[in-house]
Motif scaffolding. Sequence first.
Motif, PDB file in Angstrom:
ATOM      1  N   SER A  27       0.716  -1.134   0.068  1.00  0.00           N
ATOM      2  CA  SER A  27       0.036   0.174   0.010  1.00  0.00           C
ATOM      3  C   SER A  27       0.886   1.227   0.116  1.00  0.00           C
ATOM      4  N   SER A  28       1.981   1.257   0.286  1.00  0.00           N
ATOM      5  CA  SER A  28       3.004   2.440   0.129  1.00  0.00           C
ATOM      6  C   SER A  28       3.501   2.840  -1.011  1.00  0.00           C
ATOM      7  N   ARG A  29       3.935   4.070  -1.301  1.00  0.00           N
ATOM      8  CA  ARG A  29       4.463   4.497  -2.497  1.00  0.00           C
ATOM      9  C   ARG A  29       5.805   3.971  -2.815  1.00  0.00           C
ATOM     10  N   PRO A  30       6.302   3.870  -3.890  1.00  0.00           N
ATOM     11  CA  PRO A  30       7.528   3.367  -4.259  1.00  0.00           C
ATOM     12  C   PRO A  30       8.640   4.379  -3.717  1.00  0.00           C
ATOM     13  N   SER A  31       9.597   3.897  -3.463  1.00  0.00           N
ATOM     14  CA  SER A  31      10.936   4.655  -3.002  1.00  0.00           C
ATOM     15  C   SER A  31      11.494   5.434  -4.151  1.00  0.00           C
ATOM     16  N   PRO A  32      11.984   6.730  -3.883  1.00  0.00           N
ATOM     17  CA  PRO A  32      12.472   7.349  -5.127  1.00  0.00           C
ATOM     18  C   PRO A  32      13.690   6.547  -5.758  1.00  0.00           C
ATOM     19  N   ASP A  33      14.334   6.023  -4.995  1.00  0.00           N
ATOM     20  CA  ASP A  33      15.384   4.894  -5.751  1.00  0.00           C
ATOM     21  C   ASP A  33      14.702   4.030  -6.699  1.00  0.00           C
ATOM     22  N   LYS A  34      13.394   3.257  -6.188  1.00  0.00           N
ATOM     23  CA  LYS A  34      12.707   2.480  -7.408  1.00  0.00           C
ATOM     24  C   LYS A  34      12.156   3.248  -8.464  1.00  0.00           C
ATOM     25  N   VAL A  35      11.751   4.429  -8.204  1.00  0.00           N
ATOM     26  CA  VAL A  35      11.262   5.355  -9.303  1.00  0.00           C
ATOM     27  C   VAL A  35      12.407   5.573 -10.475  1.00  0.00           C
ATOM     28  N   LEU A  36      13.390   6.072  -9.854  1.00  0.00           N
ATOM     29  CA  LEU A  36      14.515   6.176 -10.663  1.00  0.00           C
ATOM     30  C   LEU A  36      14.971   4.932 -11.504  1.00  0.00           C
ATOM     31  N   ALA A  37      15.137   3.913 -10.859  1.00  0.00           N
ATOM     32  CA  ALA A  37      15.409   2.523 -11.646  1.00  0.00           C
ATOM     33  C   ALA A  37      14.573   2.502 -12.826  1.00  0.00           C
ATOM     34  N   TYR A  71       8.124  13.015  -8.224  1.00  0.00           N
ATOM     35  CA  TYR A  71       9.559  12.989  -7.902  1.00  0.00           C
ATOM     36  C   TYR A  71       9.991  13.650  -9.365  1.00  0.00           C
ATOM     37  N   LYS A  72      10.996  14.558  -9.180  1.00  0.00           N
ATOM     38  CA  LYS A  72      11.684  15.266 -10.271  1.00  0.00           C
ATOM     39  C   LYS A  72      13.146  14.740 -10.408  1.00  0.00           C
ATOM     40  N   GLY A  73      13.602  14.746 -11.477  1.00  0.00           N
ATOM     41  CA  GLY A  73      14.979  13.883 -11.625  1.00  0.00           C
ATOM     42  C   GLY A  73      15.612  14.228 -13.123  1.00  0.00           C
ATOM     43  N   GLY A  74      16.811  13.768 -13.264  1.00  0.00           N
ATOM     44  CA  GLY A  74      17.227  13.810 -14.680  1.00  0.00           C
ATOM     45  C   GLY A  74      18.243  12.458 -14.959  1.00  0.00           C
ATOM     46  N   ILE A  75      18.443  12.409 -16.147  1.00  0.00           N
ATOM     47  CA  ILE A  75      19.063  11.110 -16.822  1.00  0.00           C
ATOM     48  C   ILE A  75      19.981  11.680 -17.815  1.00  0.00           C
ATOM     49  N   THR A  76      21.214  11.189 -17.931  1.00  0.00           N
ATOM     50  CA  THR A  76      22.155  11.454 -19.007  1.00  0.00           C
ATOM     51  C   THR A  76      22.160  10.071 -19.898  1.00  0.00           C
ATOM     52  N   ARG A  77      22.274   9.839 -20.956  1.00  0.00           N
ATOM     53  CA  ARG A  77      22.850   8.866 -21.617  1.00  0.00           C
ATOM     54  C   ARG A  77      23.511   9.003 -22.844  1.00  0.00           C
ATOM     55  N   ASN A  78      24.217   7.826 -23.317  1.00  0.00           N
ATOM     56  CA  ASN A  78      24.905   7.760 -24.591  1.00  0.00           C
ATOM     57  C   ASN A  78      24.368   7.253 -25.560  1.00  0.00           C
ATOM     58  N   THR A  79      24.064   7.776 -26.924  1.00  0.00           N
ATOM     59  CA  THR A  79      23.359   7.274 -27.922  1.00  0.00           C
ATOM     60  C   THR A  79      24.212   7.418 -29.156  1.00  0.00           C
ATOM     61  N   THR A  94       2.720   5.896  -8.162  1.00  0.00           N
ATOM     62  CA  THR A  94       3.022   4.665  -8.769  1.00  0.00           C
ATOM     63  C   THR A  94       4.313   4.433  -9.408  1.00  0.00           C
ATOM     64  N   GLY A  95       5.185   5.512  -9.744  1.00  0.00           N
ATOM     65  CA  GLY A  95       6.325   5.486 -10.207  1.00  0.00           C
ATOM     66  C   GLY A  95       6.089   5.899 -11.905  1.00  0.00           C
ATOM     67  N   THR A  96       5.016   6.080 -12.412  1.00  0.00           N
ATOM     68  CA  THR A  96       4.668   6.369 -13.687  1.00  0.00           C
ATOM     69  C   THR A  96       5.385   7.780 -14.355  1.00  0.00           C
ATOM     70  N   ILE A  97       5.992   7.646 -15.308  1.00  0.00           N
ATOM     71  CA  ILE A  97       6.793   8.870 -15.827  1.00  0.00           C
ATOM     72  C   ILE A  97       5.713   9.819 -16.526  1.00  0.00           C
ATOM     73  N   LEU A  98       5.551  10.882 -16.050  1.00  0.00           N
ATOM     74  CA  LEU A  98       4.358  11.866 -16.461  1.00  0.00           C
ATOM     75  C   LEU A  98       5.261  12.617 -17.573  1.00  0.00           C
ATOM     76  N   GLU A  99       6.278  12.982 -17.424  1.00  0.00           N
ATOM     77  CA  GLU A  99       7.240  13.723 -18.595  1.00  0.00           C
ATOM     78  C   GLU A  99       8.508  13.427 -18.837  1.00  0.00           C
ATOM     79  N   LEU A 100       9.010  13.338 -19.796  1.00  0.00           N
ATOM     80  CA  LEU A 100      10.427  13.198 -19.928  1.00  0.00           C
ATOM     81  C   LEU A 100      10.825  14.139 -21.138  1.00  0.00           C
ATOM     82  N   ASN A 101      11.600  15.049 -20.644  1.00  0.00           N
ATOM     83  CA  ASN A 101      11.852  16.242 -21.497  1.00  0.00           C
ATOM     84  C   ASN A 101      13.261  16.309 -21.726  1.00  0.00           C
ATOM     85  N   PRO A 102      13.753  16.317 -23.190  1.00  0.00           N
ATOM     86  CA  PRO A 102      15.354  16.590 -23.492  1.00  0.00           C
ATOM     87  C   PRO A 102      15.691  18.071 -22.964  1.00  0.00           C
TER      88      PRO A 102
END
Length: 105
Positions: A27-37, A71-79, A94-102
């Motif tokens: 019943s508890s929400r996911p931790s920030p670490d789980k959301v980031l994963a 939760y707000k955060g950021g990702i850097t990737r190599n493509t 829920t951990g669902t991504i609501l926005e992903l902005n370059p």
Amino acid sequence: MNWKTFLLGAAAGFATGYATKQILDQSSRPSPDKVLAHVKETVKKDGNIYGSWILMKPETYTKNELDYLVYKGGITRNTEGLREQFEFVADAATGTILELNPQND
């Protein structure tokens, strides 16, 4: 003291504690670490993750006239040799991504 009674009581206490823990975990929400994963797994389908961060304290966010705790955060990737940066907003419940902005440099 009867040992059978003691062991039966200890087993019942352990079972009750374990069941309570399972219910609270569901019943508890996911931790920030789980959301980031989760976000990293989603983003790395198109390239290798170079770095990531997440704010540990959820905040209120409004999208389409609906309020979310996020939760707000950021990702850097190599493509293909190019480094891309993204900022994300993920639902804290829920951990669902609501926005992903370059992000442009």
